[in-house]
Design a protein around this motif. Structure first.
Motif, PDB file in Angstrom:
ATOM      1  N   CYS A   1      22.894  21.768  18.427  1.00  0.00           N
ATOM      2  CA  CYS A   1      21.947  20.863  17.758  1.00  0.00           C
ATOM      3  C   CYS A   1      20.904  20.338  18.741  1.00  0.00           C
ATOM      4  O   CYS A   1      19.716  20.266  18.408  1.00  0.00           O
ATOM      5  CB  CYS A   1      22.685  19.684  17.128  1.00  0.00           C
ATOM      6  SG  CYS A   1      23.672  20.133  15.702  1.00  0.00           S
ATOM      7  N   ARG A   2      21.342  19.970  19.942  1.00  0.00           N
ATOM      8  CA  ARG A   2      20.392  19.484  20.960  1.00  0.00           C
ATOM      9  C   ARG A   2      19.360  20.563  21.281  1.00  0.00           C
ATOM     10  O   ARG A   2      18.173  20.279  21.399  1.00  0.00           O
ATOM     11  CB  ARG A   2      21.126  19.058  22.227  1.00  0.00           C
ATOM     12  CG  ARG A   2      21.828  17.721  22.113  1.00  0.00           C
ATOM     13  CD  ARG A   2      22.247  17.169  23.459  1.00  0.00           C
ATOM     14  NE  ARG A   2      23.575  17.446  23.937  1.00  0.00           N
ATOM     15  CZ  ARG A   2      24.722  17.126  23.359  1.00  0.00           C
ATOM     16  NH1 ARG A   2      24.739  16.548  22.184  1.00  0.00           N
ATOM     17  NH2 ARG A   2      25.874  17.383  23.936  1.00  0.00           N
ATOM     18  N   GLN A   3      19.823  21.804  21.433  1.00  0.00           N
ATOM     19  CA  GLN A   3      18.908  22.900  21.737  1.00  0.00           C
ATOM     20  C   GLN A   3      17.917  23.122  20.594  1.00  0.00           C
ATOM     21  O   GLN A   3      16.731  23.368  20.833  1.00  0.00           O
ATOM     22  CB  GLN A   3      19.688  24.182  22.018  1.00  0.00           C
ATOM     23  CG  GLN A   3      20.470  24.147  23.307  1.00  0.00           C
ATOM     24  CD  GLN A   3      21.302  25.399  23.527  1.00  0.00           C
ATOM     25  OE1 GLN A   3      21.211  26.377  22.787  1.00  0.00           O
ATOM     26  NE2 GLN A   3      22.135  25.374  24.555  1.00  0.00           N
ATOM     27  N   LEU A   4      18.405  23.046  19.367  1.00  0.00           N
ATOM     28  CA  LEU A   4      17.523  23.215  18.212  1.00  0.00           C
ATOM     29  C   LEU A   4      16.447  22.139  18.178  1.00  0.00           C
ATOM     30  O   LEU A   4      15.283  22.416  17.888  1.00  0.00           O
ATOM     31  CB  LEU A   4      18.329  23.172  16.910  1.00  0.00           C
ATOM     32  CG  LEU A   4      19.210  24.372  16.611  1.00  0.00           C
ATOM     33  CD1 LEU A   4      20.197  24.039  15.498  1.00  0.00           C
ATOM     34  CD2 LEU A   4      18.373  25.588  16.232  1.00  0.00           C
ATOM     35  N   LYS A   5      16.833  20.900  18.458  1.00  0.00           N
ATOM     36  CA  LYS A   5      15.893  19.778  18.384  1.00  0.00           C
ATOM     37  C   LYS A   5      14.896  19.769  19.542  1.00  0.00           C
ATOM     38  O   LYS A   5      13.820  19.199  19.428  1.00  0.00           O
ATOM     39  CB  LYS A   5      16.641  18.445  18.306  1.00  0.00           C
ATOM     40  CG  LYS A   5      17.403  18.273  17.005  1.00  0.00           C
ATOM     41  CD  LYS A   5      16.477  18.425  15.808  1.00  0.00           C
ATOM     42  CE  LYS A   5      17.195  18.410  14.492  1.00  0.00           C
ATOM     43  NZ  LYS A   5      16.305  18.681  13.359  1.00  0.00           N
ATOM     44  N   LYS A   6      15.229  20.436  20.648  1.00  0.00           N
ATOM     45  CA  LYS A   6      14.311  20.531  21.789  1.00  0.00           C
ATOM     46  C   LYS A   6      13.292  21.651  21.611  1.00  0.00           C
ATOM     47  O   LYS A   6      12.252  21.649  22.263  1.00  0.00           O
ATOM     48  CB  LYS A   6      15.090  20.769  23.087  1.00  0.00           C
ATOM     49  CG  LYS A   6      15.813  19.558  23.592  1.00  0.00           C
ATOM     50  CD  LYS A   6      16.548  19.889  24.880  1.00  0.00           C
ATOM     51  CE  LYS A   6      17.338  18.697  25.369  1.00  0.00           C
ATOM     52  NZ  LYS A   6      18.120  19.016  26.566  1.00  0.00           N
ATOM     53  N   ASN A   7      13.583  22.616  20.760  1.00  0.00           N
ATOM     54  CA  ASN A   7      12.720  23.774  20.592  1.00  0.00           C
ATOM     55  C   ASN A   7      11.677  23.492  19.501  1.00  0.00           C
ATOM     56  O   ASN A   7      12.040  23.191  18.363  1.00  0.00           O
ATOM     57  CB  ASN A   7      13.552  24.996  20.210  1.00  0.00           C
ATOM     58  CG  ASN A   7      12.756  26.274  20.226  1.00  0.00           C
ATOM     59  OD1 ASN A   7      11.654  26.346  19.700  1.00  0.00           O
ATOM     60  ND2 ASN A   7      13.330  27.297  20.829  1.00  0.00           N
ATOM     61  N   PRO A   8      10.386  23.582  19.815  1.00  0.00           N
ATOM     62  CA  PRO A   8       9.347  23.307  18.814  1.00  0.00           C
ATOM     63  C   PRO A   8       9.458  24.168  17.548  1.00  0.00           C
ATOM     64  O   PRO A   8       9.104  23.721  16.461  1.00  0.00           O
ATOM     65  CB  PRO A   8       8.037  23.612  19.549  1.00  0.00           C
ATOM     66  CG  PRO A   8       8.364  23.513  20.995  1.00  0.00           C
ATOM     67  CD  PRO A   8       9.805  23.918  21.127  1.00  0.00           C
ATOM     68  N   ALA A   9       9.979  25.388  17.682  1.00  0.00           N
ATOM     69  CA  ALA A   9      10.102  26.279  16.524  1.00  0.00           C
ATOM     70  C   ALA A   9      11.205  25.858  15.565  1.00  0.00           C
ATOM     71  O   ALA A   9      11.200  26.255  14.391  1.00  0.00           O
ATOM     72  CB  ALA A   9      10.354  27.711  16.996  1.00  0.00           C
ATOM     73  N   THR A  10      12.170  25.056  16.032  1.00  0.00           N
ATOM     74  CA  THR A  10      13.325  24.703  15.188  1.00  0.00           C
ATOM     75  C   THR A  10      13.559  23.202  15.064  1.00  0.00           C
ATOM     76  O   THR A  10      14.460  22.787  14.337  1.00  0.00           O
ATOM     77  CB  THR A  10      14.604  25.346  15.760  1.00  0.00           C
ATOM     78  OG1 THR A  10      14.785  24.914  17.112  1.00  0.00           O
ATOM     79  CG2 THR A  10      14.535  26.861  15.709  1.00  0.00           C
ATOM     80  N   GLN A  11      12.790  22.386  15.739  1.00  0.00           N
ATOM     81  CA  GLN A  11      13.097  20.960  15.811  1.00  0.00           C
ATOM     82  C   GLN A  11      13.038  20.222  14.476  1.00  0.00           C
ATOM     83  O   GLN A  11      13.668  19.172  14.320  1.00  0.00           O
ATOM     84  CB  GLN A  11      12.217  20.260  16.840  1.00  0.00           C
ATOM     85  CG  GLN A  11      10.751  20.217  16.508  1.00  0.00           C
ATOM     86  CD  GLN A  11       9.932  19.653  17.664  1.00  0.00           C
ATOM     87  OE1 GLN A  11      10.386  19.593  18.796  1.00  0.00           O
ATOM     88  NE2 GLN A  11       8.733  19.261  17.377  1.00  0.00           N
ATOM     89  N   LYS A  12      12.355  20.742  13.493  1.00  0.00           N
ATOM     90  CA  LYS A  12      12.249  20.054  12.204  1.00  0.00           C
ATOM     91  C   LYS A  12      13.195  20.594  11.138  1.00  0.00           C
ATOM     92  O   LYS A  12      13.226  20.093  10.019  1.00  0.00           O
ATOM     93  CB  LYS A  12      10.807  20.104  11.700  1.00  0.00           C
ATOM     94  CG  LYS A  12       9.879  19.313  12.588  1.00  0.00           C
ATOM     95  CD  LYS A  12       8.492  19.226  12.034  1.00  0.00           C
ATOM     96  CE  LYS A  12       7.647  18.395  12.998  1.00  0.00           C
ATOM     97  NZ  LYS A  12       6.327  18.141  12.488  1.00  0.00           N
TER      98      LYS A  12
END
Length: 125
Positions: free
Chosen positions: A64-75
């Motif tokens: 989840c942390r990695q997803l939220k840090k990545n602009p392509a997946t953060q939302k």
């Protein structure tokens, strides 16, 4: 309907969630670990992600942390689902003011769903 990425290392749990979602008209993208899940999240841009907590190599929380840090997946909305029907403790680091000092707080996540047919910590309906 929605496209949902399901990240679950237990094949039986993955197929159960897949079945519920497909029966409800959703498109499902399957991943068996967080690394594969991250790749598929970036490449497929799902409408939502359902992830397990306890997985090999990378936990669901780190995923989840990695997803939220990545602009392509953060939302992308994330649902954490676990077959464990007990509270999960998570240590969350907090920065304090001052040089190099930090502390940790304990967060307890309580189960919110009753097992469906005794097979999973998530129920649908």
């Amino acid at each position: 309907m929605a496209t949902v990425l399901v990240v679950e290392d237990a094949p039986s749990q993955l197929e159960l969630i897949n079945s519920f979602l497909r029966d409800s008209g959703h498109t499902v993208i399957k991943a068996y670990d967080a690394k594969d899940g991250m790749s598929k999240a970036i490449n497929h841009q799902p409408d939502a992600i359902i992830t397990d907590v306890v997985m090999p190599e990378i936990s669901g929380f780190e995923f989840c942390r990695q997803l939220k840090k990545n602009p392509a997946t953060q939302k992308v909305p994330i649902i954490i689902c676990s077959s464990k029907n007990q509270p999960i403790n998570l240590h969350k680091p907090q920065k304090e003011s001052g040089k190099g000092s930090s502390k940790s707080s304990l967060i307890t996540i309580e189960p919110r769903f009753k097992p469906a047919l005794g097979t999973t910590g998530c129920s649908w309906g």
